[in-house]
Motif scaffolding. Structure first.
Motif, PDB file in Angstrom:
ATOM      1  N   THR A 125       0.830  -1.204   0.000  1.00 54.04           N
ATOM      2  CA  THR A 125       0.000   0.000   0.000  1.00 54.04           C
ATOM      3  C   THR A 125       0.864   1.254   0.000  1.00 54.04           C
ATOM      4  O   THR A 125       0.564   2.234  -0.695  1.00 54.04           O
ATOM      5  N   ALA A 126       1.956   1.237   0.758  1.00 51.64           N
ATOM      6  CA  ALA A 126       2.847   2.401   0.811  1.00 51.64           C
ATOM      7  C   ALA A 126       3.474   2.692  -0.543  1.00 51.64           C
ATOM      8  O   ALA A 126       3.816   3.842  -0.832  1.00 51.64           O
ATOM      9  N   SER A 127       3.616   1.674  -1.387  1.00 51.44           N
ATOM     10  CA  SER A 127       4.226   1.887  -2.699  1.00 51.44           C
ATOM     11  C   SER A 127       3.303   2.636  -3.654  1.00 51.44           C
ATOM     12  O   SER A 127       3.758   3.125  -4.691  1.00 51.44           O
ATOM     13  N   ILE A 128       2.003   2.739  -3.317  1.00 50.98           N
ATOM     14  CA  ILE A 128       1.035   3.414  -4.191  1.00 50.98           C
ATOM     15  C   ILE A 128       0.488   4.675  -3.552  1.00 50.98           C
ATOM     16  O   ILE A 128       0.390   5.727  -4.189  1.00 50.98           O
ATOM     17  N   SER A 129       0.108   4.597  -2.296  1.00 48.42           N
ATOM     18  CA  SER A 129      -0.560   5.717  -1.642  1.00 48.42           C
ATOM     19  C   SER A 129       0.365   6.919  -1.515  1.00 48.42           C
ATOM     20  O   SER A 129       1.568   6.783  -1.289  1.00 48.42           O
ATOM     21  N   ALA A 130      -0.230   8.119  -1.644  1.00 43.83           N
ATOM     22  CA  ALA A 130       0.526   9.363  -1.502  1.00 43.83           C
ATOM     23  C   ALA A 130       0.650   9.779  -0.045  1.00 43.83           C
ATOM     24  O   ALA A 130       1.331  10.758   0.250  1.00 43.83           O
ATOM     25  N   VAL A 131       0.002   9.085   0.866  1.00 42.29           N
ATOM     26  CA  VAL A 131       0.075   9.394   2.290  1.00 42.29           C
ATOM     27  C   VAL A 131       0.529   8.145   3.029  1.00 42.29           C
ATOM     28  O   VAL A 131       0.443   7.031   2.510  1.00 42.29           O
ATOM     29  N   THR A 132       1.018   8.329   4.243  1.00 46.26           N
ATOM     30  CA  THR A 132       1.432   7.210   5.093  1.00 46.26           C
ATOM     31  C   THR A 132       0.580   7.239   6.347  1.00 46.26           C
ATOM     32  O   THR A 132       0.871   7.963   7.293  1.00 46.26           O
ATOM     33  N   GLU A 133      -0.502   6.486   6.333  1.00 49.31           N
ATOM     34  CA  GLU A 133      -1.450   6.474   7.448  1.00 49.31           C
ATOM     35  C   GLU A 133      -1.893   5.047   7.757  1.00 49.31           C
ATOM     36  O   GLU A 133      -3.034   4.670   7.492  1.00 49.31           O
ATOM     37  N   PRO A 134      -0.994   4.207   8.258  1.00 46.10           N
ATOM     38  CA  PRO A 134      -1.418   2.839   8.590  1.00 46.10           C
ATOM     39  C   PRO A 134      -2.568   2.838   9.587  1.00 46.10           C
ATOM     40  O   PRO A 134      -2.643   3.690  10.479  1.00 46.10           O
ATOM     41  N   VAL A 135      -3.459   1.882   9.430  1.00 47.50           N
ATOM     42  CA  VAL A 135      -4.622   1.738  10.308  1.00 47.50           C
ATOM     43  C   VAL A 135      -4.425   0.448  11.104  1.00 47.50           C
ATOM     44  O   VAL A 135      -4.365  -0.641  10.520  1.00 47.50           O
ATOM     45  N   TRP A 136      -4.347   0.588  12.426  1.00 48.77           N
ATOM     46  CA  TRP A 136      -3.928  -0.539  13.261  1.00 48.77           C
ATOM     47  C   TRP A 136      -5.080  -1.281  13.926  1.00 48.77           C
ATOM     48  O   TRP A 136      -4.931  -2.478  14.222  1.00 48.77           O
ATOM     49  N   THR A 137      -6.188  -0.627  14.204  1.00 46.04           N
ATOM     50  CA  THR A 137      -7.218  -1.290  15.012  1.00 46.04           C
ATOM     51  C   THR A 137      -7.806  -2.544  14.358  1.00 46.04           C
ATOM     52  O   THR A 137      -8.058  -3.524  15.066  1.00 46.04           O
ATOM     53  N   PRO A 138      -8.060  -2.592  13.026  1.00 44.35           N
ATOM     54  CA  PRO A 138      -8.506  -3.877  12.464  1.00 44.35           C
ATOM     55  C   PRO A 138      -7.470  -4.981  12.641  1.00 44.35           C
ATOM     56  O   PRO A 138      -7.831  -6.148  12.852  1.00 44.35           O
ATOM     57  N   LEU A 139      -6.187  -4.624  12.569  1.00 39.40           N
ATOM     58  CA  LEU A 139      -5.133  -5.623  12.764  1.00 39.40           C
ATOM     59  C   LEU A 139      -5.106  -6.122  14.200  1.00 39.40           C
ATOM     60  O   LEU A 139      -4.893  -7.315  14.452  1.00 39.40           O
ATOM     61  N   ILE A 140      -5.316  -5.215  15.146  1.00 30.67           N
ATOM     62  CA  ILE A 140      -5.373  -5.623  16.558  1.00 30.67           C
ATOM     63  C   ILE A 140      -6.541  -6.567  16.792  1.00 30.67           C
ATOM     64  O   ILE A 140      -6.417  -7.590  17.488  1.00 30.67           O
ATOM     65  N   LEU A 141      -7.698  -6.237  16.209  1.00 33.11           N
ATOM     66  CA  LEU A 141      -8.860  -7.115  16.357  1.00 33.11           C
ATOM     67  C   LEU A 141      -8.594  -8.481  15.736  1.00 33.11           C
ATOM     68  O   LEU A 141      -8.973  -9.519  16.300  1.00 33.11           O
ATOM     69  N   GLY A 142      -7.949  -8.507  14.574  1.00 32.49           N
ATOM     70  CA  GLY A 142      -7.637  -9.793  13.943  1.00 32.49           C
ATOM     71  C   GLY A 142      -6.751 -10.659  14.822  1.00 32.49           C
ATOM     72  O   GLY A 142      -6.970 -11.872  14.952  1.00 32.49           O
ATOM     73  N   ALA A 143      -5.750 -10.033  15.455  1.00 30.72           N
ATOM     74  CA  ALA A 143      -4.872 -10.791  16.352  1.00 30.72           C
ATOM     75  C   ALA A 143      -5.647 -11.340  17.541  1.00 30.72           C
ATOM     76  O   ALA A 143      -5.442 -12.490  17.970  1.00 30.72           O
ATOM     77  N   ALA A 144      -6.558 -10.517  18.086  1.00 33.50           N
ATOM     78  CA  ALA A 144      -7.346 -10.973  19.241  1.00 33.50           C
ATOM     79  C   ALA A 144      -8.307 -12.093  18.850  1.00 33.50           C
ATOM     80  O   ALA A 144      -8.525 -13.029  19.632  1.00 33.50           O
ATOM     81  N   MET A 145      -8.876 -12.010  17.639  1.00 39.55           N
ATOM     82  CA  MET A 145      -9.783 -13.074  17.202  1.00 39.55           C
ATOM     83  C   MET A 145      -9.047 -14.399  17.024  1.00 39.55           C
ATOM     84  O   MET A 145      -9.571 -15.470  17.346  1.00 39.55           O
ATOM     85  N   ILE A 146      -7.825 -14.353  16.495  1.00 38.46           N
ATOM     86  CA  ILE A 146      -7.023 -15.582  16.412  1.00 38.46           C
ATOM     87  C   ILE A 146      -6.805 -16.140  17.811  1.00 38.46           C
ATOM     88  O   ILE A 146      -6.853 -17.359  18.029  1.00 38.46           O
ATOM     89  N   GLY A 147      -6.586 -15.248  18.786  1.00 42.24           N
ATOM     90  CA  GLY A 147      -6.418 -15.700  20.161  1.00 42.24           C
ATOM     91  C   GLY A 147      -7.648 -16.399  20.695  1.00 42.24           C
ATOM     92  O   GLY A 147      -7.552 -17.438  21.358  1.00 42.24           O
ATOM     93  N   LEU A 148      -8.838 -15.846  20.402  1.00 41.95           N
ATOM     94  CA  LEU A 148     -10.078 -16.477  20.857  1.00 41.95           C
ATOM     95  C   LEU A 148     -10.279 -17.830  20.182  1.00 41.95           C
ATOM     96  O   LEU A 148     -10.650 -18.823  20.846  1.00 41.95           O
TER      97      LEU A 148
END
Length: 434
Positions: free
Chosen positions: A119-142
């Protein structure tokens, strides 16, 4: 504790399955074509893409591995020893859980890095979004915790694949019903979030807290239900139960005004959209989409030259979610891919330039064209003026189009302008010019 955990991580099967899943996922994310992908270039959508792969693919398989590892004492007939060991059964199940979950998180982190790097190779801004990734990690834990609990309680070897199948079936069913209450407790977010949406961070983090707290409660079940096991002390279990109950209550109490906002919020309007104008035609994008401006400028020039002075059409286009500004007729420009091409933008704007009837408007059939809706004829004549091909609708329809083209340009323009107003007002178009 750390030494036991490291030993379990080295001897267990989780490392092989996590490595295989990382290889499969890495191949998928690296092979995606930016010109056709609906996530490369959008930070939020890239995070959602990794999250849904983790929850739907990694989670059920790692749950199966966890159940198999937790049933090891059953298969080797050492259950009596583990139940009376110095460390409680709850501690043992937590170690088994961590040994599987940590391997999954390593593969998950690799996939997130690949997706965000693309995504960084295309997007003109650098704004990673972390909360969906955090939720994904927690769901794997569950999911993994459920596998450990099931494998520890059941003596059957078949329980391992059954746990994975149940998880996958449940998540597939809930992913297609994002607005249901059950999907709040077992989130598998498979939404398309373009620039008009942002993740609801507080809700996503609450869901992550629920997943981890519920996982800890599940891990206590073998210690509570096995007859000879050392039970956990109440003061160690009560905080997890309370945290899970509170988080579940908050999640179930949420009422989204529409399905798209089950896990998202509408993005705030920018101070100045990124716009380009050529002649009579203007198109505007979200500022974060400014990497598309070269394609958009070329598309706007093409649309303006092809439509020329044709009256009554929408000549100002705003990307989905942007609030139109100024006067005149406007249309929504839907950008389905952050790598959309000039030709695709041109086709989308030509289609969006046509006036739209109100949502409850019934079609008006036109006998002169073979009892087709009059909007079909309007589209055909406009596309003809723009030099774009239109669909073949029969001889009578084609003859009416040719007769219209034989009329003078001023007559055509007057009819198009009047017909455009009629369509917007849900009225039949005026008689065709002769």
């Amino acid at each position: 504790m750390i030494r036991i955990l490291w030993t379990e991580m080295r001897r267990g099967e989780a490392k092989w399955v996590a490595g295989l899943l990382a290889l499969i996922g890495g191949t998928y994310f690296l092979s995606a074509d930016p010109a056709e992908s609906d996530w490369i270039g959008w930070w939020t959508q890239a995070s959602i893409e990794v999250e849904i792969f983790a929850v739907m693919v990694m989670g059920p398989l790692m749950s199966t591995v966890a159940a198999w590892g937790a049933g090891r004492s059953q298969r080797y007939r050492t259950r009596a020893w583990t139940d009376t060991a110095a460390r409680s059964v709850w501690t043992q199940t937590v170690v088994l859980w961590l040994a599987t979950w940590l391997w999954a998180l390593l593969g998950y982190a690799l996939l997130a890095f690949i997706a965000l790097q693309r995504t960084a190779s295309i997007s003109a801004v650098t704004e990673p979004v972390w909360t969906p990734l955090i939720l994904g990690a927690a769901m794997i834990g569950l999911e993994t915790a459920a596998g450990v609990a099931a494998g520890s309680l059941s003596p059957s070897r078949i329980v391992a694949p059954v746990v994975g199948i149940i998880w996958y079936g449940l998540l597939v069913a809930l992913a297609g019903n994002a607005g249901s209450r059950m999907s709040s407790l077992f989130p598998a977010i498979d939404e398309h979030w373009d620039m008009s949406f942002l993740p609801n961070d507080s809700r996503l983090l609450t869901a992550a807290g629920w997943c981890l707290a519920a996982g800890l409660v599940l891990l206590s079940l073998p210690a509570l239900l096995r007859r000879h096991a050392v039970r956990p002390r109440p003061y160690t279990l009560i905080p997890a139960v309370l945290a899970a109950a509170v988080a579940a209550g908050v999640l179930l109490d949420h009422r989204a005004p529409k399905v798209e906002l089950a896990w998202a919020v509408e993005a705030p309007q920018p101070d100045r959209p990124t716009c380009t104008t050529s002649g009579r035609t203007t198109a505007c994008l979200w500022p974060q989409e400014r990497h598309l401006m070269p394609q958009l400028r070329d598309a706007v020039k093409s649309v303006d030259s092809r439509l020329g002075p044709v009256p009554g059409l929408n000549r100002t286009f705003y990307e989905r979610g942007l609030v139109p500004r100024g006067r005149g007729h406007t249309a929504e420009l839907t950008v389905m891919s952050p790598g959309i091409t000039r030709d695709a933008l041109t086709d989308d704007m030509l289609a969006a330039s046509l006036p739209a009837a109100p949502s409850q408007c019934e079609p008006h059939l036109l006998k002169a064209i073979g009892d087709y809706p009059d909007t079909y004829f309007f589209e055909a004549v406009v596309r003809g003026r723009a030099g774009a091909p239109s669909e073949y609708m029969g001889e009578k329809f084609g003859a009416a189009v040719e007769e219209f083209r034989a009329a003078s340009r001023p007559e055509q323009d007057r009819w198009i302008a009047s017909a455009a107003d009629s369509i917007r007002d849900c009225r039949a178009v005026p008689p065709l010019p002769k």
